[in-house]
Design an enzyme around this catalytic site. Structure first.
Site, PDB file in Angstrom:
ATOM      1  CE1 TYR A  61     -19.659  43.672  -5.327  1.00  0.00           C
ATOM      2  CE2 TYR A  61     -18.399  45.507  -5.555  1.00  0.00           C
ATOM      3  CZ  TYR A  61     -18.484  44.181  -5.500  1.00  0.00           C
ATOM      4  OH  TYR A  61     -17.336  43.305  -5.749  1.00  0.00           O
ATOM      5  CG  HIS A  91      -9.903  39.022  -1.199  1.00  0.00           C
ATOM      6  ND1 HIS A  91     -10.774  38.464  -0.589  1.00  0.00           N
ATOM      7  CD2 HIS A  91     -10.490  39.591  -2.194  1.00  0.00           C
ATOM      8  CE1 HIS A  91     -11.939  38.969  -0.964  1.00  0.00           C
ATOM      9  NE2 HIS A  91     -11.994  39.406  -2.183  1.00  0.00           N
ATOM     10  CG  ASN A 203     -12.104  46.466  -6.723  1.00  0.00           C
ATOM     11  OD1 ASN A 203     -11.590  45.767  -7.421  1.00  0.00           O
ATOM     12  ND2 ASN A 203     -13.465  46.354  -6.551  1.00  0.00           N
ATOM     13  CE1 TYR A 286      18.227  44.394 -45.054  1.00  0.00           C
ATOM     14  CE2 TYR A 286      16.581  42.911 -43.912  1.00  0.00           C
ATOM     15  CZ  TYR A 286      17.208  43.531 -45.076  1.00  0.00           C
ATOM     16  OH  TYR A 286      16.550  43.378 -46.454  1.00  0.00           O
ATOM     17  NE  ARG A 289      21.716  47.728 -45.549  1.00  0.00           N
ATOM     18  CZ  ARG A 289      21.028  47.140 -46.441  1.00  0.00           C
ATOM     19  NH1 ARG A 289      20.003  47.777 -47.022  1.00  0.00           N
ATOM     20  NH2 ARG A 289      21.256  45.731 -46.649  1.00  0.00           N
ATOM     21  CG  PHE A 334     -12.549  46.484 -11.184  1.00  0.00           C
ATOM     22  CD1 PHE A 334     -12.377  45.305 -11.779  1.00  0.00           C
ATOM     23  CD2 PHE A 334     -13.689  46.779 -10.429  1.00  0.00           C
ATOM     24  CE1 PHE A 334     -13.558  44.776 -12.420  1.00  0.00           C
ATOM     25  CE2 PHE A 334     -14.835  46.265 -11.062  1.00  0.00           C
ATOM     26  CZ  PHE A 334     -14.899  45.060 -11.863  1.00  0.00           C
ATOM     27  CD  GLU A 419     -14.691  39.196  -9.788  1.00  0.00           C
ATOM     28  OE1 GLU A 419     -14.062  38.256  -9.927  1.00  0.00           O
ATOM     29  OE2 GLU A 419     -15.059  39.836  -9.042  1.00  0.00           O
TER      30      GLU A 419
END
Length: 519
Positions: A61, A91, A203, A286, A289, A334, A419
């Site tokens: 791959y 990309h 990646n 609060y 405190r 990844f 994916e």
């Protein structure tokens, strides 16, 4: 302490021992980067395995196949290099403002540290090019949006890789220019990618981890500063110091709670502004405190996130992974989920800092609660004083509540549904940084208001604590007591104190006298 980070001048990347402090030293303070000699052999061995795969056209791959759902498509050995360049060119689909120079340097450093582990199959010369860019200040133009944080930060990391090829854009010496020109001006030769290298650069989780790491670092500093701001508010309101007694907190020994109580005792050491139980009142609200419990929970949150960041900045987040025994495994390192959820948690922890800080500021400004003149000005009515500072705080706190909604619970499938569940971790990290930006202003406002309130009590001859006196002195170097509205623009005054928080001058000065606990 901040001065320890600033003292780091060189960091040797070996893939295993990079610390958050070293990362900040590289990215913010210009520490140089080098590759560990032991890592060189690992890089070369990993590359030899990839070369063997290409030579024999084994189906692996991303090396001899396409990507994502196109893994079913074989690629000849003659086209394996072109495949990698095509990957980078197609990309680079980011959008929006560029990442800051500091975060960009973190992206590059984290990616380089992943590559030197020797599991990515890239050439040594490619890693060296990335390191040279860090050291010589060539910063790729990386749009902040476009990653789903799953198959790595593909779009933004493609933008990172472009200048290495003489493509895209980069910032050099303060000017954005073509990637080729930036590389030429810095004297760094551009490269042509070989098999697997585009995937090795793209990646991984380096972008979301870089953004989250900086948000974490800012949050760590802000939590210490918030202890300082809370201590100043305690003195301004003559709060009850007994609530920080160690005996109370060892009964519920959360580390953040113990550390915060310690910090408050140390900051307020010697103070005559603070009171004891039943001297003036039996209880504080609060926001005073419960400072150890509230701030402490935030510290524990950030402590958990840091444990995940420490792992991720030293992780192999590539795919496929090239193992020393020659196997090449296509898995899911990844995927951003291991840090997406922590970065969402980080946003929650940061948002709470601002929420409680705003509440303490409101108590200072509200005459019915504080006993001070309304809005901390001697002549309210004619003068509005600090009135709208709390409005602005409220706006930021409200925005933080929206930003703190987790992004990691969302997913939109990508890659033709190959994916099919993504982390959305990049946005988890980015919005944590947006929250930290807002928190800085909220805490700075509390500090400024508390110092104003303290000055309104000066006629009583009270004494500040060891740490708070130092903080007060730094603030007063930047702005003065506000007598009336005539001669000031509140924005300018707030900016001065915010800058002193941002650049660490308040925290550094205090920690010279009172080292604060956190981790």
């Amino acid at each position: 302490m901040l001065k320890d980070v600033k003292s780091i001048k060189e960091v040797v990347l070996d893939g295993d021992t990079l610390t958050l402090e070293q990362l900040i030293a590289i990215c913010r303070y210009g520490a140089k980067v080098s590759i560990a000699p032991a890592a060189v052999d690992k890089i070369k061995a990993s590359r030899a395995i990839v070369d063997e795969i290409v030579e024999h056209e084994r189906p692996v791959y991303g090396i001899t196949t396409g990507f994502a759902s196109l893994a079913r498509v074989s690629v000849s050995k003659e086209d394996t290099a072109q495949l990698q360049e095509n990957l980078v060119r197609t990309h680079c689909c980011g959008y929006g403002k560029p990442l800051s120079k500091e975060v960009t340097r973190a992206v590059m450093t984290i990616r380089a540290n992943a590559l030197v582990k020797g599991y990515s199959g890239v050439r040594l010369s490619t890693v060296t090019t990335l390191v040279d860019m860090i050291n010589k200040g060539v910063h790729p133009y990386i749009p902040e949006k476009g990653s789903v944080g799953a198959s790595g930060d593909l779009a933004p990391l493609a933008h990172m890789a472009l200048p290495m090829l003489g493509l895209g854009r980069a910032e050099y010496n303060g000017t954005v220019m073509s990637g080729k020109k930036a590389m030429d001006m810095a004297g760094i030769p551009t490269i042509r990618l070989a098999a697997k290298e585009g995937l090795g650069l793209l990646n991984g989780t380096s972008v979301l981890t870089a953004m989250g790491s900086f948000a974490l670092w800012e949050g760590m500093q802000l939590l210490k500063v918030s202890d300082i701001s809370a201590a100043l508010s305690m003195e301004a309101q003559r709060g009850i110091i007994d609530v920080f007694d160690e005996g109370l907190h060892i009964m519920r020994p959360h580390q953040g709670q113990l550390d915060t109580a310690y910090n408050m005792r140390a900051l307020l050491n010697g103070s005559t502004f603070v009171t004891h139980q039943a001297e003036i009142r039996v209880q504080d609200p609060y926001s005073l405190r419960c400072i150890p419990q509230i701030h402490g929970a935030n510290k524990d949150t950030l402590g958990y996130v840091k444990s995940k960041v420490d792992i991720e900045i030293n992780a192999a987040t590539d795919n496929p992974i090239v193992l020393p025994d020659g196997r090449v495994l296509s898995g899911g390192n990844f995927h951003g989920e291991p840090v997406a959820q922590p970065f969402d948690f980080l946003g929650i922890g940061l948002a709470e800092i601002a929420s409680v800080s705003e509440r303490r500021t409101e108590r200072l400004l509200n005459n019915a609660l504080s006993g001070f003149p309304s809005y901390l000005v001697k002549h309210p009515g004619l003068n509005s004083g600090f009135m709208i500072t709390q409005y602005a705080q409220a706006a930021l706190v409200s925005e933080n509540k929206v930003l703190a909604h987790p992004s990691s619970v969302d997913s939109i499938p990508t890659g033709e549904n190959q994916e099919d569940l993504v982390s959305m971790g990049a946005y988890a990290a980015r919005k944590a940084g947006d929250i930290a930006f807002n928190v800085r202003r909220v805490v700075a406002t509390e500090i400024m208001a508390a110092c104003q309130a303290i000055d309104l009590r000066q006629e009583q001859g009270l004494k500040l604590g060891l740490g708070t006196q130092t903080a007060y002195d730094v603030v007063r170097q930047h702005n003065s007591f506000i007598e009336n509205d005539k001669d000031i623009e509140m924005f300018d005054e707030l900016e001065k104190v915010t800058k002193a928080v941002e650049d660490g001058s308040i925290l550094e000065a205090v920690e010279e006298k009172v080292p604060l606990k956190f981790f």
